[in-house]
Scaffold this motif. Structure first.
Motif: not given
Length: 191
Positions: A108-111, A120-121, A131-132, A167-168
């Motif tokens: 998250n720190a890099a986003l 999604p996609g 999906i996971a 996973l998100f």
């Protein structure tokens, strides 16, 4: 060792400890969905992604086998006659949960901050993550139902919950690393 035993031909299967239950039992649905999730995570791990992600995913897959074993154990037969646990493996721990949290914090720190839901996609690998994530949420719903009926180790349910969050965040991180477009969901206004 033979793969087929024929013992399930009439729609029942054995829990860890020997108790037979219908194959549609909530306990079977719970650990079966964890197995499905583990397979999807293997698919993500097989993609051309950073080795660090692959290493974490391998640890997650290991822990999911433990989650499955916990869910597959008949609570009435969880303790052997000698007083020891039938499952002679490390249970899900706070450290397992912290591993997910630490990795999420690092990614998250890099986003860029999230301001909207995202569709999604954007890239096949990112889609595999989503999906996971949704399979993980289904596993959580089933495990939560099972826990309401017959409680099990609280950290196990916490781990499944945290894993879907992981996973998100991984999907977002991979979108960033793969230069995939992250499409914001902006609801249309009624006219």
């Amino acid at each position: 060792m033979k793969i087929y035993t024929k013992t399930g031909d009439k729609g029942t299967t054995a829990l860890f400890g020997g108790t037979r239950v219908p194959k549609h039992h909530i306990r079977i649905e719970s650990y079966g969905t964890i197995d499905e999730l583990n397979s999807h995570i293997g698919l993500i791990r097989d993609q051309a992604i950073d080795q660090l992600h692959k290493n974490v995913l391998m640890k997650i897959q290991d822990r999911l086998f433990t989650v499955g074993a916990i869910l597959a154990t008949d609570p009435e037969k969880a303790t052997l006659k000698n007083g020891k646990d039938r499952l002679n493996i490390p249970k899900i721990s706070e450290a397992d949960i912290k591993l997910l949290e630490d990795n999420m914090d690092s990614m998250n720190a890099a986003l860029p901050p999230m301001t909207h839901f995202v569709l999604p996609g954007g890239h096949q690998t990112v889609s595999f993550c989503h999906i996971a994530r949704t399979v993980c949420r289904r596993a959580e719903r089933l495990a939560s139902h099972l826990n309401d009926l017959v409680p099990f180790q609280p950290e196990t349910l916490m781990y499944i919950n945290r894993l879907s969050d992981y996973l998100f965040v991984l999907a977002r991180k991979l979108s960033n690393e793969l230069h995939a477009e992250e499409i914001k969901w902006i609801p249309k206004k009624e006219s």
